[in-house]
Design a protein around this motif. Structure first.
Motif, short mmCIF file in Angstrom:
data_model
loop_
_atom_site.label_atom_id
_atom_site.label_comp_id
_atom_site.label_asym_id
_atom_site.label_seq_id
_atom_site.Cartn_x
_atom_site.Cartn_y
_atom_site.Cartn_z
N CYS A 121 0.83 -1.21 0.00
CA CYS A 121 0.00 0.00 0.00
C CYS A 121 0.87 1.26 0.00
N LYS A 122 1.93 1.26 0.77
CA LYS A 122 2.83 2.41 0.82
C LYS A 122 3.45 2.66 -0.55
N ARG A 123 3.94 1.59 -1.19
CA ARG A 123 4.55 1.71 -2.51
C ARG A 123 3.55 2.29 -3.50
N ALA A 124 2.32 1.77 -3.50
CA ALA A 124 1.29 2.24 -4.43
C ALA A 124 0.91 3.70 -4.15
N ALA A 125 0.78 4.06 -2.88
CA ALA A 125 0.43 5.44 -2.52
C ALA A 125 1.50 6.41 -3.00
N GLN A 126 2.76 6.03 -2.85
CA GLN A 126 3.85 6.89 -3.31
C GLN A 126 3.89 6.95 -4.83
N GLN A 127 3.71 5.82 -5.49
CA GLN A 127 3.77 5.76 -6.95
C GLN A 127 2.65 6.58 -7.59
N TYR A 128 1.45 6.52 -7.03
CA TYR A 128 0.30 7.21 -7.61
C TYR A 128 -0.01 8.55 -6.93
N ASN A 129 0.80 8.89 -5.93
CA ASN A 129 0.65 10.15 -5.20
C ASN A 129 -0.78 10.32 -4.67
N VAL A 130 -1.25 9.29 -3.96
CA VAL A 130 -2.57 9.31 -3.33
C VAL A 130 -2.40 8.98 -1.85
N PRO A 131 -3.38 9.31 -1.02
CA PRO A 131 -3.28 8.99 0.39
C PRO A 131 -3.18 7.47 0.62
N LEU A 132 -2.36 7.10 1.56
CA LEU A 132 -2.16 5.69 1.92
C LEU A 132 -3.50 5.04 2.28
N LYS A 133 -4.32 5.74 3.05
CA LYS A 133 -5.59 5.15 3.49
C LYS A 133 -6.50 4.85 2.31
N LYS A 134 -6.40 5.61 1.23
CA LYS A 134 -7.22 5.37 0.05
C LYS A 134 -6.82 4.04 -0.60
N VAL A 135 -5.53 3.79 -0.71
CA VAL A 135 -5.04 2.53 -1.27
C VAL A 135 -5.49 1.37 -0.38
N GLN A 136 -5.36 1.54 0.94
CA GLN A 136 -5.77 0.49 1.87
C GLN A 136 -7.26 0.19 1.73
N GLN A 137 -8.07 1.23 1.62
CA GLN A 137 -9.52 1.04 1.49
C GLN A 137 -9.86 0.30 0.19
N TYR A 138 -9.23 0.65 -0.91
CA TYR A 138 -9.46 -0.05 -2.17
C TYR A 138 -9.07 -1.52 -2.05
N ALA A 139 -7.95 -1.78 -1.43
CA ALA A 139 -7.49 -3.16 -1.30
C ALA A 139 -8.47 -3.97 -0.46
N LEU A 140 -8.92 -3.41 0.66
CA LEU A 140 -9.87 -4.14 1.50
C LEU A 140 -11.21 -4.34 0.80
N PHE A 141 -11.67 -3.33 0.08
CA PHE A 141 -12.90 -3.48 -0.69
C PHE A 141 -12.74 -4.60 -1.72
#
Length: 154
Positions: free
Chosen positions: A125-145
């Motif tokens: 999630c950290k890698r993806a958040a940095q790569q796409y310049n989005v909040p970490l929690k947004k990546v985590q929420q998408y993954a859990l969904f």
């Protein structure tokens, strides 16, 4: 106990009051490389109200010696305590899901067919958040969904 993973483990611990706290990160990394299962610090006060830390290391018996060597060589402690414990844990399964931010690995903790917990792997999630310049929690929420959707369709 019913379908829990049961392990006999050790906790190695020592109190340290005369040590550069910046070095704990390095020691923690070395202990994990030596197959420690967990490493944690607990702030304490020692004699004369000196601030200190208890360094605790959870290990399997076969990894005790290498962890003892690291603690003695990398800290200022003169003694290490050992406690034998039993740990009950849930089975873990890993699944990778597709998200708008790439593939994210998720950990599913369960007992038999009953799911107790699902978590998205932090490093992914950290890698993806940095790569796409989005909040970490947004990546985590998408993954859990995504993992919940996948599990509901199995």
């Amino acid at each position: 106990m019913n379908n829990y993973i049961t392990e006999n483990l050790l906790i190695l611990s020592c109190n340290i009051d005369d040590f550069n706290p910046q070095n704990y990160e390095y020691i923690t990394e070395r202990l994990f490389q030596a197959k420690a299962l967990d490493v944690w610090l607990t702030p304490i006060y020692m004699k004369k109200s000196r601030p200190a830390n208890t360094l605790s290391v959870l290990v399997r018996p076969e990894n005790k010696s290498s962890c003892l060597d690291i603690i003695f060589s990398e800290t200022t402690t003169l003694g290490i305590r050992e406690e034998q414990i039993t740990r009950y844990s849930l089975d873990r399964e890993f699944k990778t899901v597709d998200t708008p931010y790439g593939k994210i690995s998720c950990k599913i903790a369960k007992k038999g067919n009953k799911i107790f917990n699902i978590s998205a792997e932090y490093a992914d999630c950290k890698r993806a958040a940095q790569q796409y310049n989005v909040p970490l929690k947004k990546v985590q929420q998408y993954a859990l969904f995504s993992i919940n959707e996948e599990l509901n369709h199995e």
